[in-house]
Design a protein around this motif. Sequence first.
Motif, PDB file in Angstrom:
ATOM      1  N   ALA A  35       0.861  -1.174   0.000  1.00  0.00           N
ATOM      2  CA  ALA A  35       0.000   0.000   0.000  1.00  0.00           C
ATOM      3  C   ALA A  35       0.905   1.234   0.000  1.00  0.00           C
ATOM      4  O   ALA A  35       2.079   1.142   0.392  1.00  0.00           O
ATOM      5  N   PRO A  36       0.386   2.397  -0.417  1.00  0.00           N
ATOM      6  CA  PRO A  36       1.227   3.596  -0.457  1.00  0.00           C
ATOM      7  C   PRO A  36       1.922   3.931   0.866  1.00  0.00           C
ATOM      8  O   PRO A  36       3.100   4.316   0.866  1.00  0.00           O
ATOM      9  N   ALA A  37       1.253   3.789   2.000  1.00  0.00           N
ATOM     10  CA  ALA A  37       1.889   4.105   3.286  1.00  0.00           C
ATOM     11  C   ALA A  37       3.061   3.169   3.562  1.00  0.00           C
ATOM     12  O   ALA A  37       4.088   3.584   4.110  1.00  0.00           O
ATOM     13  N   GLN A  38       2.920   1.914   3.163  1.00  0.00           N
ATOM     14  CA  GLN A  38       4.023   0.971   3.330  1.00  0.00           C
ATOM     15  C   GLN A  38       5.180   1.340   2.406  1.00  0.00           C
ATOM     16  O   GLN A  38       6.344   1.272   2.803  1.00  0.00           O
ATOM     17  N   PHE A  39       4.849   1.750   1.192  1.00  0.00           N
ATOM     18  CA  PHE A  39       5.892   2.138   0.241  1.00  0.00           C
ATOM     19  C   PHE A  39       6.687   3.325   0.759  1.00  0.00           C
ATOM     20  O   PHE A  39       7.919   3.327   0.705  1.00  0.00           O
ATOM     21  N   MET A  40       5.988   4.341   1.294  1.00  0.00           N
ATOM     22  CA  MET A  40       6.691   5.509   1.846  1.00  0.00           C
ATOM     23  C   MET A  40       7.649   5.084   2.954  1.00  0.00           C
ATOM     24  O   MET A  40       8.777   5.572   3.042  1.00  0.00           O
ATOM     25  N   THR A  41       7.188   4.194   3.807  1.00  0.00           N
ATOM     26  CA  THR A  41       8.013   3.714   4.916  1.00  0.00           C
ATOM     27  C   THR A  41       9.204   2.925   4.390  1.00  0.00           C
ATOM     28  O   THR A  41      10.336   3.103   4.847  1.00  0.00           O
ATOM     29  N   LEU A  42       8.956   2.072   3.411  1.00  0.00           N
ATOM     30  CA  LEU A  42      10.046   1.308   2.820  1.00  0.00           C
ATOM     31  C   LEU A  42      11.084   2.207   2.160  1.00  0.00           C
ATOM     32  O   LEU A  42      12.293   1.942   2.260  1.00  0.00           O
ATOM     33  N   LEU A  43      10.644   3.274   1.508  1.00  0.00           N
ATOM     34  CA  LEU A  43      11.610   4.196   0.899  1.00  0.00           C
ATOM     35  C   LEU A  43      12.605   4.704   1.940  1.00  0.00           C
ATOM     36  O   LEU A  43      13.811   4.782   1.674  1.00  0.00           O
ATOM     37  N   GLU A  44      12.106   5.067   3.119  1.00  0.00           N
ATOM     38  CA  GLU A  44      12.992   5.558   4.181  1.00  0.00           C
ATOM     39  C   GLU A  44      13.914   4.458   4.681  1.00  0.00           C
ATOM     40  O   GLU A  44      15.098   4.692   4.925  1.00  0.00           O
ATOM     41  N   LEU A  45      13.378   3.245   4.836  1.00  0.00           N
ATOM     42  CA  LEU A  45      14.194   2.142   5.342  1.00  0.00           C
ATOM     43  C   LEU A  45      15.171   1.618   4.300  1.00  0.00           C
ATOM     44  O   LEU A  45      16.273   1.170   4.642  1.00  0.00           O
ATOM     45  N   TRP A  46      14.805   1.679   3.024  1.00  0.00           N
ATOM     46  CA  TRP A  46      15.769   1.312   1.985  1.00  0.00           C
ATOM     47  C   TRP A  46      16.937   2.286   1.984  1.00  0.00           C
ATOM     48  O   TRP A  46      18.069   1.905   1.714  1.00  0.00           O
ATOM     49  N   ALA A  47      16.671   3.536   2.313  1.00  0.00           N
ATOM     50  CA  ALA A  47      17.738   4.542   2.380  1.00  0.00           C
ATOM     51  C   ALA A  47      18.564   4.389   3.647  1.00  0.00           C
ATOM     52  O   ALA A  47      19.784   4.628   3.632  1.00  0.00           O
ATOM     53  N   GLU A  48      17.915   4.011   4.754  1.00  0.00           N
ATOM     54  CA  GLU A  48      18.616   3.869   6.040  1.00  0.00           C
ATOM     55  C   GLU A  48      17.859   2.865   6.906  1.00  0.00           C
ATOM     56  O   GLU A  48      16.885   3.213   7.575  1.00  0.00           O
TER      57      GLU A  48
END
Length: 149
Positions: A35-48
């Motif tokens: 879902a979009p909220a999960q994607f936003m969270t993953l973007l941050e965790l993929w970065a750090e």
Amino acid sequence: MSAFDKTQSAGYLANHLARLFAQGLHRRIRPLGLAPAQFMTLLELWAEDGLTQKQLLERLDVEQATMANTLARMERDGLVVRTPHPQDARAQQVWLTDAARALQAPATDAAQAQNRQALAGLSAAEQGQFLDLMRRVLATMRAGDGGRA
């Protein structure tokens, strides 16, 4: 008294644009189980990887309850694990699983496709200007009261 013209309202247009982006992104990442909220969270965790819930809240500008629910769903779905923070007993670090790491390429490809489709009506120069203007407005909103009155 003059009528309110929503086409001249930055807030209305930004909200409408965000909804359409989210709908398009959701269509593209739903087959990945995201879902979009999960994607936003993953973007941050993929970065750090290993951020705390508080750090995620600050980076994503979301409410505590929203982030807690998103992380609970992500943990249930095997995308993240939470571990106690070594220096702060009250905090937990959020770590990506191998399943979440495997989604990085297909999910970001889907997001890039959504962006390309949405910006297709603009020239390359206009796209750059549009993104720059959005970043500036976001910075202004963050520096002020975030739109909360």
